[in-house]
Write an enzyme that holds these catalytic residues in place. Structure first.
Site, PDB file in Angstrom:
ATOM      1  N   LYS A  19      39.726  41.984  39.730  1.00  0.00           N
ATOM      2  CA  LYS A  19      38.494  42.656  40.157  1.00  0.00           C
ATOM      3  C   LYS A  19      37.374  41.631  40.064  1.00  0.00           C
ATOM      4  CE  LYS A  19      35.426  46.513  38.985  1.00  0.00           C
ATOM      5  NZ  LYS A  19      35.196  46.967  40.347  1.00  0.00           N
ATOM      6  N   THR A  22      31.686  44.529  42.071  1.00  0.00           N
ATOM      7  CA  THR A  22      31.389  45.927  41.806  1.00  0.00           C
ATOM      8  C   THR A  22      30.373  46.384  42.834  1.00  0.00           C
ATOM      9  OG1 THR A  22      30.708  47.527  40.120  1.00  0.00           O
ATOM     10  CG2 THR A  22      29.574  45.397  40.111  1.00  0.00           C
ATOM     11  N   GLU A  72      37.200  44.695  44.889  1.00  0.00           N
ATOM     12  CA  GLU A  72      37.232  45.783  43.913  1.00  0.00           C
ATOM     13  C   GLU A  72      38.660  46.058  43.428  1.00  0.00           C
ATOM     14  OE1 GLU A  72      35.173  47.816  42.356  1.00  0.00           O
ATOM     15  OE2 GLU A  72      33.310  47.947  43.451  1.00  0.00           O
TER      16      GLU A  72
END
Length: 103
Positions: A19, A22, A72
């Site tokens: 990841k 955001t 993400e």
């Protein structure tokens, strides 16, 4: 030092480098490239790591694409949009914040 929070379930994805971004609403659009922030868990305010903000891009909900979903750590754009609608039910303009773990 600035702070950013993530759901606990995302901690391993962040620390592993899977990841790398955001998506937030305008209330969290104050981040900028080069800023180092401390990442904490949303639920219990436990420190995860330090992150450097790599990029900030304002993006309309309808313009979200595969690049955003991949950053993400989601396989499909529809999944990203579904998750975001749970968090931001009516938001049209969002902020895509990319980061790297630095400590």
């Amino acid at each position: 030092m600035d702070k950013i929070t993530f759901f606990k379930r995302l901690e391993r994805q962040i620390l592993s480098g899977k990841k790398t971004a955001t998506i937030r609403d305008k209330s969290e659009s104050h981040y900028y490239p080069g800023l180092v922030v401390e990442a904490f868990t949303h639920e219990d305010d436990r420190k995860i790591c330090k992150q450097e903000i790599v990029g900030v891009e304002h993006v309309e909900f309808e313009k979200l694409n595969r690049k955003h979903a991949k950053a993400e750590n989601l396989p499909f754009v529809f999944m990203l949009k579904w998750v975001l609608r749970k968090i931001y039910p009516t938001e049209k303009s969002l902020c895509f914040i990319s980061f790297k773990v630095v400590g």
